[in-house]
Write a protein that holds these residues in place. Structure first.
Motif, PDB file in Angstrom:
ATOM      1  N   THR A   1      10.932 -50.188   9.938  1.00 38.58           N
ATOM      2  CA  THR A   1      10.842 -49.118   8.951  1.00 38.58           C
ATOM      3  C   THR A   1      11.516 -49.548   7.652  1.00 38.58           C
ATOM      4  N   ASP A   2      12.683 -50.188   7.757  1.00 42.54           N
ATOM      5  CA  ASP A   2      13.344 -50.706   6.552  1.00 42.54           C
ATOM      6  C   ASP A   2      12.408 -51.659   5.812  1.00 42.54           C
TER       7      ASP A   2
ATOM      8  N   ARG B   1      10.998 -42.317   7.559  1.00 42.43           N
ATOM      9  CA  ARG B   1      12.375 -42.319   8.041  1.00 42.43           C
ATOM     10  C   ARG B   1      12.861 -40.868   8.046  1.00 42.43           C
TER      11      ARG B   1
ATOM     12  N   GLU C   1      18.087 -41.715  18.789  1.00 44.08           N
ATOM     13  CA  GLU C   1      17.152 -42.378  17.874  1.00 44.08           C
ATOM     14  C   GLU C   1      15.858 -42.698  18.584  1.00 44.08           C
TER      15      GLU C   1
ATOM     16  N   ALA D   1      13.946 -49.232  13.594  1.00 42.24           N
ATOM     17  CA  ALA D   1      14.674 -49.120  12.331  1.00 42.24           C
ATOM     18  C   ALA D   1      14.357 -50.295  11.419  1.00 42.24           C
TER      19      ALA D   1
ATOM     20  N   TYR E   1      11.080 -44.357  12.035  1.00 39.69           N
ATOM     21  CA  TYR E   1      12.413 -44.364  12.640  1.00 39.69           C
ATOM     22  C   TYR E   1      13.036 -42.989  12.433  1.00 39.69           C
ATOM     23  N   CYS E   2      13.513 -42.428  13.513  1.00 40.91           N
ATOM     24  CA  CYS E   2      14.082 -41.077  13.453  1.00 40.91           C
ATOM     25  C   CYS E   2      15.424 -41.057  14.171  1.00 40.91           C
ATOM     26  N   GLU E   3      16.402 -40.476  13.506  1.00 47.06           N
ATOM     27  CA  GLU E   3      17.720 -40.286  14.126  1.00 47.06           C
ATOM     28  C   GLU E   3      18.005 -38.796  14.193  1.00 47.06           C
TER      29      GLU E   3
ATOM     30  N   ARG F   1      16.072 -38.217   9.236  1.00 46.24           N
ATOM     31  CA  ARG F   1      17.421 -38.014   9.777  1.00 46.24           C
ATOM     32  C   ARG F   1      17.631 -36.514   9.943  1.00 46.24           C
TER      33      ARG F   1
END
Ligand code: FAD
Lengths: 270, 795
Positions: free
Chosen positions: B177-178, B318, B170, B174, B355-357, B320
């Motif tokens: 970003t939420d 965001r 990640e 997070a 945020y990046c996962e 994923r």
């Protein structure tokens, strides 16, 4: 590639006996299909019998009602031949659209016909024009010649010597090139012949075939509009990473319409 | 002279004479006395237990020198292929690094996995014997796609990694970003696939190795972008050979695109076998073998969401992503979809929260690693696609939404929420020029004209930034790199003043012999024909970190500039002695050392001669000779940026997409050779358009067989598919290197996939289309049009 013998006979009888000498011997035309197969070890002939040293197998003859093309005539020669450009331009255009310059300068019409690759262009022309395949044993009608995927009516050791194309009233070929190989993903050849409209489809199935539904629609009226709304069955059509069967079925209709438009637009009636 | 040959001159490429006259010296050209030929036996299965390998019959065949398997390597203590850039995931969990044997052990994990190496006197004998090697496999179910790899109960590629996850990584904040999404007026959402690619450099890989038992030394000629690292990784981790006994040579190399920057099994096996067989051994990869053994690129599945306020300002992003690592880790595998991807997701925009996962997963496919652009095209694709989706949904012009969110010119240096600090750039300036060059506002007319011919026309825009000049060791090592990424250059001045330059970078198509000569010509005032540029031989060049990541000018060029500076410093000392002046009074310009305020001067050649014929030389303060080496480690990445615009026409009947216009305005920093930069950018664009429209590496989902295993099915772009591409540069110099250069090798592939797909989507937008996966092939586009109930009627 494995090791093999190479012979280059100067006459047809010598070629026939070289082929007869070993069941594993193979005729060599331009090598554009056979040599890649050798390199990948998919074919392992004992000998290659190169037909290109036989003078009478090469060249183009025009008669009143036919064009006769020797088996070892290259695609480039067909594409550039003045009489073919004049009398049967659709065939010159087809030959000029095969592969790339290297392939056209090496590949031969006899090789294509003997190989019967399901995506090759010439078989559509032979079938639509009702050509005959002259061989060392006689003659085959195109209708009976292309029997299946890479299968023909040729007997072992039989050599294609020439292809005889009756000159049609009008003809046109439309090809949708496979994005990668540029063989025909689908190709449709439409010819107005003495015996009526004949339409042959290549690339779409395991072997070139005649599209009777299109033939009868065009037989009623030779116009692109005649094909509107026709739905082609996907039965038996190829599906691969470039085209699923519904897309191929759709392309048959599109290309047939475009071929008819082209044929009408050229205005030439032999 | 400098205007003609120095920085900024479109000097013709020095290396081209040898290339276009067939005098290049490639690895396949190398012949050694007594050389034998090797071929690999490769797995036909995507996943199988390797039960036994019987080489008895094969060994008895004519001409066979030796047949080697993984067991032979094990017996000699040969190690696995190392990963040079692991990463650390969530909860401080390091990426998993399963053993990657040079010849398969226990299991095969992808089609093409090498299981044995056959060496014989001739190629035909080697191939015949290879066919006679009997390998007994117990086929296992294969897992191919990244989504399948993560399904509960999925086949495990490695028994001790049951979930197939290499790393769950990640970046970003997070919670912030939420919070951004919670206050959004609009959220755009997009699922997309970044298609898998095969690099296909024109020259396939090859290796020749030789062992000299009298000196205990090994020489490996290999098609590498990175010879010093092959020497280090292979010597130290795989074959356990002392560094001073290994020479690795990468002579002329015909293209790399990243594919040749990894240490491959074949290099180690060939080197090891040359000692075992006591014969020089050559292996030349065939094209179809290359499809089954070169590391592949891309292969992501992504979900992205962009939060915007009511005016279209980006609030949060965001992302994923699930990224394919393949059946083993390649040299840089885990770094590509993480650091080189997630850290680029800010783009040229002021998005405050990101945020990046990324889950990197193992599958039964070839290893995936860097391919031209490496991570950055994937990041640009996600970002520039979702920006377009948001613009369409909110009814904002595509250029306007980008302008509203763009980092203002006075905000540089700019710190992004994903760790990067951009030093400079003017993407807005690039955008203005690109819009003008393509006539953005006149598009409606062109669309109408296309429509009159039955074609659907679309226009697509991308503004991008990328990080290249890999890499500041300080940052790279913090991000997991197991080594520095500085560069070295040596300037060797001969007694005549002619110069040999020894570079740690490697040219495999980029024209370094020309551009490095221009840098030296500019700084030392000597003509390029008096300069020889040497690279790719670890015995001649002391150390270097090769060429990839658009680093050669920014890092290698900077090292070279530094080395020329050192030459000048020493030259001034020598000139001061010759001119009986004080060193401070000696200046250097245009190839001449002069004493300020006098007409006394010495040429560079005079000084070079004095350095080698030190008559009356002040030996107590000055050493003879004139050769300087410099090591340069950048303080930051460089950040090329720009704006690309494409126009496409779609034939609704057949789904064929034609690229009809393309404009690129790029800020690559200082331009050393405009002609070469143009070539790099155009080539990069073409390669990126290849991904967007043509190229697709496809595996059969159930068997794991490679369906696109030759050029009959793998579709490379061709010249007849391209319009004239307009390339302009819009320079803001890099602020932290001496030359001001940023990099131009990858910008084309980074920007063009998103640009072209944005245009394709624009052409289809009236059908309710908001995304088209790559490649936008005729079948795929026709399917979309057909499903929308359009394109049925003849035109
Ligand atoms: C890159 C590439 C692209 C191509 N693109 C196309 C395309 O777009 N459209 C297309 O139609 N084709 C295409 N081809 C195939 C090309 O047209 C070949 O020329 C053709 O398939 C075979 O002809 P050849 O003369 O090369 O035959 P060869 O390869 O020499 O032989 C093919 C087979 O025919 C047999 N044979 C050859 N001549 C005779 C004969 N006179 N009598 C009996 N048997 C014979 C051989 O034994 C062999 O089995 C392409 C080929 C390549 C390499």
């Amino acid at each position: 590639m494995r090791t093999f013998d190479y012979v280059r006979p100067a006459t047809l009888p010598e070629a026939l006996s070289a082929l007869a000498a070993s069941p594993e011997a193979r005729a060599l035309g331009g090598g554009m299909s056979l040599v890649p197969a050798l390199k990948l070890r998919l074919a392992a002939p004992s000998a290659l019998v190169d037909l290109r040293g036989i003078p009478e197998l090469r060249g183009i003859r025009i008669t009143d009602d036919a064009i006769v093309i020797g088996a070892t005539t290259t695609h480039a020669d067909v594409a550039a031949h003045p009489a073919i450009l004049d009398r049967l331009p659709a065939l010159a255009a087809l030959a000029g659209g095969i592969g790339d310059p290297q392939v056209r300068n090496c590949g031969t019409i006899g090789g294509v016909v003997a190989n019967n690759d399901p995506s090759a262009d010439y078989p559509a022309a032979l079938l639509a024009l009702g050509a005959s395949i002259e061989t060392s044993r006689g003659s085959h009608a195109a209708d009976d010649f292309f029997t299946g995927m890479f299968e023909t009516a040729l007997a072992p050791g039989e050599i294609v010597t020439a292809i005889r194309f009756p000159i049609p009233k009008q003809a046109a070929y439309e090809k949708f090139k496979s994005p990668a190989s540029r063989y025909a993903l689908v190709g449709v050849f439409v010819a107005v012949t003495a015996g009526g409209v004949r339409v042959a489809v290549t690339g779409a199935a395991s072997c070139v075939f005649r599209a009777e539904m299109i033939e009868s629609a065009l037989g009623e009226r030779l116009a692109p509009e005649s094909l509107e709304g026709l739905r082609f069955s996907t039965d038996g059509l190829n599906a691969d990473m470039h085209a699923d069967a519904p897309f191929r079925a759709h392309l048959i209709g599109v290309l047939a319409r475009r071929a008819v438009s082209k044929l009408l637009a050229t205005g030439k009636v032999n | 002279m400098n205007a003609r040959t120095g920085i900024g001159a479109s000097l013709l490429r020095k290396e081209d004479l040898r290339f276009v006259t067939g005098r290049g010296n490639y690895v396949a050209d190398i012949q050694r006395p007594g050389m034998a030929i090797g071929v690999f036996v490769r797995s036909p299965h995507a996943h199988a237990r390797l039960l036994s390998i019987d080489t008895t019959a094969a060994k008895a065949m004519p001409g066979v020198v030796g047949i080697y398997t993984g067991a032979d390597l094990d017996a000699d203590g040969v190690g696995g292929l190392p990963c040079a850039w692991p990463v650390t995931g969530k909860g401080n969990t390091p990426s998993k690094e399963p053993v990657h044997p040079a010849l398969a052990r226990g299991k095969v994990r992808h089609v093409g996995d090498p299981v044995a190496f056959v060496v014989a006197d001739t190629m035909v004998q080697a191939k015949n014997a290879a066919e006679a090697v009997v390998v007994e496999y117990e086929p296992l179910p294969a897992v191919v796609g990244v989504l399948d790899a993560l399904k509960p109960g999925a086949t495990a590629v490695f028994d001790d990694i049951p979930d197939n996850v290499c790393v769950d990584w990640e970046v970003g904040d997070a919670a912030a970003t939420d919070a951004a999404f919670a206050k959004a007026a609009h959220v755009a959402r997009l699922s997309l696939v970044n298609n898998r690619l095969v690099g296909n450099p024109m020259e396939p890989r090859a290796a020749v190795a030789e062992h000299d038992p009298s000196r205990g030394s090994h020489t490996l000629w290999t098609t590498s972008q990175f010879p010093h690292i092959v020497k280090l990784l292979m010597g130290n981790f795989v074959l356990h050979l002392p560094q001073h006994k290994i020479r690795v040579v990468s002579p002329d190399v015909g293209g790399g695109f990243g594919v040749k920057q990894f240490h491959y099994a074949e290099e180690a096996v060939v080197t090891w076998a040359a000692k075992k067989a006591l014969r020089p051994v050559k292996w030349v990869c065939e094209r179809s073998e290359g499809f089954l053994s070169d590391a592949h690129g891309r292969d992501h599945v992504t979900e992205a969401e962009l939060a915007l306020d009511e005016r279209g300002k980006f609030l949060g992003l965001r992302v994923r992503t699930i990224a394919n690592m393949g059946g083993y880790l390649s040299t840089f595998g885990p770094n590509i979809p993480t650091n080189l991807y997630g850290l680029l997701l800010a783009g040229v925009y002021t998005t405050p929260a990101i945020y990046c996962e990324v889950k990197a997963v193992f599958t039964n496919t070839l290893p995936v690693d860097a391919y031209r652009g490496a991570g950055r095209p994937e990041a640009t694709f996600v970002l520039e696609r979702i920006v377009d989706v948001a613009a369409s949904e909110m009814g904002i012009d595509k250029a306007e939404i980008r302008r509203r969110n763009m980092i203002p010119p006075d905000a540089y240096p700019y710190k992004t929420p994903v760790m990067m600090e951009y030093d400079s750039g003017d993407p807005g300036g690039c955008l203005d020029r690109a819009l003008a060059a393509i006539d953005w506002t006149g598009f409606g007319k062109r669309r109408a004209e296309s429509a009159s011919r039955g074609k659907l026309r679309g226009i697509g825009l991308t503004t991008y930034i990328e990080a290249c000049g890999l890499a500041p060791s300080r940052i790279a090592t913090r991000l997991g790199a197991r080594g520095g990424l500085f560069e070295s250059a040596t300037v060797r001045v001969h007694p005549t003043g002619d110069v040999t330059v020894l570079m740690g970078t490697h040219s495999h198509g980029q024209g370094h012999e020309t551009t490095c000569s221009q840098i030296v010509s500019e700084r030392l005032g000597i003509p390029p024909e008096n300069i020889e540029v040497v690279f790719g031989d670890t015995d001649r060049v002391q150390f270097g970190l090769g060429t990839y990541g658009s680093r050669s000018a920014a890092v290698g060029g900077s090292a070279l500039a530094k080395a020329t500076d050192k030459v000048i410093v020493k030259g001034r000392k020598i000139a001061a002695h010759m001119l009986e002046a004080s060193e401070e009074d000696v200046t250097f310009a245009d190839g001449r050392f002069s004493v300020a305020g006098t007409d006394l001067s010495k040429t560079f050649q005079d000084v070079a001669l004095m350095a080698h014929y030190p008559v009356d030389y002040p030996l107590e303060i000055l050493e003879p000779g004139l050769e300087e080496q410099a090591f340069y480690d950048p303080v930051n990445f460089t950040f090329p940026c720009g704006a690309h615009i494409a126009e496409v026409e779609i034939d609704p009947e057949t789904g064929v997409v034609s690229l009809v216009d393309y404009v690129a305005v790029d800020d690559v920093g200082t331009v050393i050779n405009p002609m070469i930069v143009d070539g790099q950018i155009v080539g990069g664009i073409v390669q990126g358009v290849g991904q967007a429209l043509f190229e697709d590496c496809v595996y059969d989902e159930s068997s794991g067989q490679l369906l696109s295993g030759s050029f009959m099915d793998y579709c490379l772009p061709r010249a007849d598919q391209f319009p004239q591409i307009t390339v302009q540069t819009h320079v803001t110099p890099c602020t932290h290197n001496a030359l001001g250069v940023k990099g131009c090798g990858e910008v084309g592939t980074i920007a063009s996939p998103a640009t072209v797909i944005n245009a394709v989507v624009d052409a289809l937008a009236h059908l309710g289309v908001n995304h088209v996966d790559m490649p936008a092939s005729p079948n795929r586009v026709w399917r979309i049009i057909n499903d929308a109930g359009f394109g049925q009627t003849a035109k």
